[in-house]
Enzyme design. Sequence first.
Site, PDB file in Angstrom:
ATOM      1  N   VAL A 152       0.849  -1.204   0.000  1.00  0.00           N
ATOM      2  CA  VAL A 152       0.000   0.000   0.000  1.00  0.00           C
ATOM      3  C   VAL A 152       0.885   1.256   0.000  1.00  0.00           C
ATOM      4  O   VAL A 152       0.538   2.269  -0.609  1.00  0.00           O
ATOM      5  CB  VAL A 152      -1.003  -0.015   1.186  1.00  0.00           C
ATOM      6  CG1 VAL A 152      -1.895   1.218   1.146  1.00  0.00           C
ATOM      7  CG2 VAL A 152      -1.867  -1.270   1.136  1.00  0.00           C
ATOM      8  N   GLY A 153       2.041   1.162   0.624  1.00  0.00           N
ATOM      9  CA  GLY A 153       2.997   2.280   0.578  1.00  0.00           C
ATOM     10  C   GLY A 153       3.341   2.654  -0.858  1.00  0.00           C
ATOM     11  O   GLY A 153       3.458   3.837  -1.209  1.00  0.00           O
ATOM     12  N   GLU A 174       6.022   5.117   6.497  1.00  0.00           N
ATOM     13  CA  GLU A 174       6.443   4.288   7.641  1.00  0.00           C
ATOM     14  C   GLU A 174       5.962   2.883   7.346  1.00  0.00           C
ATOM     15  O   GLU A 174       4.788   2.575   7.539  1.00  0.00           O
ATOM     16  CB  GLU A 174       5.824   4.833   8.944  1.00  0.00           C
ATOM     17  CG  GLU A 174       6.225   6.261   9.297  1.00  0.00           C
ATOM     18  CD  GLU A 174       7.626   6.346   9.894  1.00  0.00           C
ATOM     19  OE1 GLU A 174       8.187   5.303  10.285  1.00  0.00           O
ATOM     20  OE2 GLU A 174       8.170   7.467   9.974  1.00  0.00           O
ATOM     21  N   CYS A 205       5.238  -3.270  14.180  1.00  0.00           N
ATOM     22  CA  CYS A 205       6.104  -3.143  13.001  1.00  0.00           C
ATOM     23  C   CYS A 205       7.568  -3.338  13.347  1.00  0.00           C
ATOM     24  O   CYS A 205       8.335  -3.842  12.538  1.00  0.00           O
ATOM     25  CB  CYS A 205       5.899  -1.778  12.353  1.00  0.00           C
ATOM     26  SG  CYS A 205       6.147  -0.425  13.507  1.00  0.00           S
TER      27      CYS A 205
HETATM   28  P1  NAD Z   1      -2.169  -1.559   5.314  1.00  0.00           P
HETATM   29  O1  NAD Z   1      -1.116  -1.110   4.369  1.00  0.00           O
HETATM   30  O2  NAD Z   1      -3.054  -2.672   4.891  1.00  0.00           O
HETATM   31  O3  NAD Z   1      -3.145  -0.339   5.694  1.00  0.00           O
HETATM   32  C1  NAD Z   1      -2.653   0.934   6.068  1.00  0.00           C
HETATM   33  C2  NAD Z   1      -3.675   2.000   5.679  1.00  0.00           C
HETATM   34  O4  NAD Z   1      -3.854   2.009   4.259  1.00  0.00           O
HETATM   35  C3  NAD Z   1      -5.051   1.816   6.286  1.00  0.00           C
HETATM   36  O5  NAD Z   1      -5.528   3.092   6.703  1.00  0.00           O
HETATM   37  C4  NAD Z   1      -5.881   1.241   5.169  1.00  0.00           C
HETATM   38  O6  NAD Z   1      -7.242   1.626   5.246  1.00  0.00           O
HETATM   39  C5  NAD Z   1      -5.229   1.832   3.923  1.00  0.00           C
HETATM   40  N1  NAD Z   1      -5.291   0.903   2.777  1.00  0.00           N
HETATM   41  C6  NAD Z   1      -5.227  -0.457   2.802  1.00  0.00           C
HETATM   42  N2  NAD Z   1      -5.247  -0.951   1.556  1.00  0.00           N
HETATM   43  C7  NAD Z   1      -5.324   0.102   0.715  1.00  0.00           C
HETATM   44  C8  NAD Z   1      -5.357   0.255  -0.708  1.00  0.00           C
HETATM   45  N3  NAD Z   1      -5.313  -0.807  -1.517  1.00  0.00           N
HETATM   46  N4  NAD Z   1      -5.411   1.495  -1.219  1.00  0.00           N
HETATM   47  C9  NAD Z   1      -5.423   2.574  -0.410  1.00  0.00           C
HETATM   48  N5  NAD Z   1      -5.405   2.493   0.937  1.00  0.00           N
HETATM   49  C10 NAD Z   1      -5.361   1.299   1.500  1.00  0.00           C
HETATM   50  O7  NAD Z   1      -1.401  -1.898   6.678  1.00  0.00           O
HETATM   51  P2  NAD Z   1      -1.994  -2.461   8.032  1.00  0.00           P
HETATM   52  O8  NAD Z   1      -2.433  -3.881   7.849  1.00  0.00           O
HETATM   53  O9  NAD Z   1      -2.971  -1.500   8.617  1.00  0.00           O
HETATM   54  O10 NAD Z   1      -0.673  -2.443   8.962  1.00  0.00           O
HETATM   55  C11 NAD Z   1       0.294  -3.448   8.910  1.00  0.00           C
HETATM   56  C12 NAD Z   1       1.538  -3.011   8.185  1.00  0.00           C
HETATM   57  O11 NAD Z   1       1.938  -1.731   8.609  1.00  0.00           O
HETATM   58  C13 NAD Z   1       2.717  -3.929   8.508  1.00  0.00           C
HETATM   59  O12 NAD Z   1       3.454  -4.140   7.330  1.00  0.00           O
HETATM   60  C14 NAD Z   1       3.529  -3.108   9.494  1.00  0.00           C
HETATM   61  O13 NAD Z   1       4.897  -3.444   9.538  1.00  0.00           O
HETATM   62  C15 NAD Z   1       3.311  -1.737   9.006  1.00  0.00           C
HETATM   63  N6  NAD Z   1       3.516  -0.782  10.087  1.00  0.00           N
HETATM   64  C16 NAD Z   1       4.565   0.074  10.021  1.00  0.00           C
HETATM   65  C17 NAD Z   1       4.788   0.956  11.065  1.00  0.00           C
HETATM   66  C18 NAD Z   1       5.932   1.924  11.069  1.00  0.00           C
HETATM   67  O14 NAD Z   1       5.906   2.808  11.911  1.00  0.00           O
HETATM   68  N7  NAD Z   1       6.899   1.804  10.193  1.00  0.00           N
HETATM   69  C19 NAD Z   1       3.917   0.952  12.153  1.00  0.00           C
HETATM   70  C20 NAD Z   1       2.869   0.075  12.164  1.00  0.00           C
HETATM   71  C21 NAD Z   1       2.653  -0.789  11.120  1.00  0.00           C
END
Ligand code: NAD
Length: 451
Positions: free
Chosen positions: A189-190, A207, A241
């Site tokens: 998603v990043g 992040e 994370c």
């Molecule tokens: P995710 O990428 O699925 O979701 C993050 C955000 O993106 C949410 O708000 C979600 O609604 C949105 N999203 C999800 N899919 C999307 C799409 N296709 N298009 C647009 N937006 C979308 O992540 P998650 O499951 O919420 O969190 C887990 C991940 O986050 C793990 O990989 C973890 O390592 C990472 N993480 C990183 C940190 C950090 O500080 N570096 C902290 C916590 C979690």
Amino acid sequence: MEELVKAQRDYFNSNATKPVEFRITQLQKLKGILKENTVQLNEAVFKDFGKGTFENIVTELFIIHQEIDDALKNLAKWAAVKPVETDGFNQPGESFIVPEPLGVSLIIGAWNYPLNLTLSPAVAAIAAGCTVVLKPSRQTEHCSKLMASLINNNFDPAFFTVVEGGRVETNALLEQQFDKIFFTGSVPVGKIVYQAAAKHLTPVTLELGGKSPAIVLPDADLQNAVRKLVWGKFINGGQTCIAPDYIYVHRSVETQFLQLLKDEIVRADYRIENNNYANIITVENTERLVNLIDQQKVVLGGGYDIEGRIIEPTVMTNVTWDDKIMQDEIFGPVLPVMTFEDLGNIISVIKQQAKPLALYLFTADDAATQRVLSEVSFGGGAINETIMHTANGALPFGGVGNSGTGNYHGEAGFRSFSHYKSVLKKPVSGEPDFRYPPHNDEKIAAVLSMI
Ligand code: NAD
């Protein structure tokens, strides 16, 4: 979304957010709202994934309050114009850097620390003088709803607002032009966020996640190592994370280490009903994790309840990079342990992987520590500790390469929502005419003598 962003842009352009006093008042207001609603915030996180009150205060509320307090104390200093030296060519003159807010910001949060990962960047954005659109994760719906009601009922939406939703709403937001996007979440998603930002050349902080190694050298205090590793791995039900994703322990201490590791997990007595263990966020994630467990390699735990979204703290040994558990970030309470004999070998193995978000090293050996710090690139980490580097606001928090770009916490957060505008100020008289044509041999000789 278009109207919302336009309203925020108008608000930002009105200069309302520029005075430091305004920002301080807003941060104080946010602190008050969070304090008054501590019980409700703890309950919301508990309803979403069973996380207990102590853990929630320590890993969510405490950090947000610390970020607010740090900003309240240091904001005037961070926002102040910074005089710098003026080079010889520009004399007479003065030079200074003016921190300015980037403008309208979008913050998209992950579910695993639903309050901290959304509100801490929001604190940084407000401190920097930005307006904020906050998009929490839909997965933690009680937290999302509560944050929406607390913020949307107390702040002008043209300044600070919560938009609830999932993929559709996020994509609609990403179509708008923001001045800053701050994203916490997964690597795939990043990449979507980064591409959307590129269309408008919007600066981003990403992040992200990845596999964070922990290395236990033969001289390590093993009791200390297991205590920190077990705490860091199983806090939040393993869904952190920067949790130690896997352990490399030196072969000479493996047997003793594994015994201590198992003893420590049993001692901690991780159970939901003890309020010291969290549920896995969804049934799908529970299934995903169960599929990663190779029961032949389990030496502790291994039990699960898919519908109940629970996985016992699980330790696997004799793990290799070919195992399923080593293919991707685990993000759950399963701990693979591998052994090594030569530090140089595992340094090169780790360097073949994507750059980790965190790295933990257990040793008293300064030379080995220096070697790991100088040879391995990672976001941040700790020696003889896990996770806690994130609690020090003086340490910028963020990844590198695949684990993220940019950072925040404390002044680093302020910087990530600011532009540093460089200004040279000249007097209108008293300037030498040296640089203006016509140029002659004397002038050429003078500049040549300067290089
Ligand atoms: P995710 O990428 O699925 O979701 C993050 C955000 O993106 C949410 O708000 C979600 O609604 C949105 N999203 C999800 N899919 C999307 C799409 N296709 N298009 C647009 N937006 C979308 O992540 P998650 O499951 O919420 O969190 C887990 C991940 O986050 C793990 O990989 C973890 O390592 C990472 N993480 C990183 C940190 C950090 O500080 N570096 C902290 C916590 C979690």
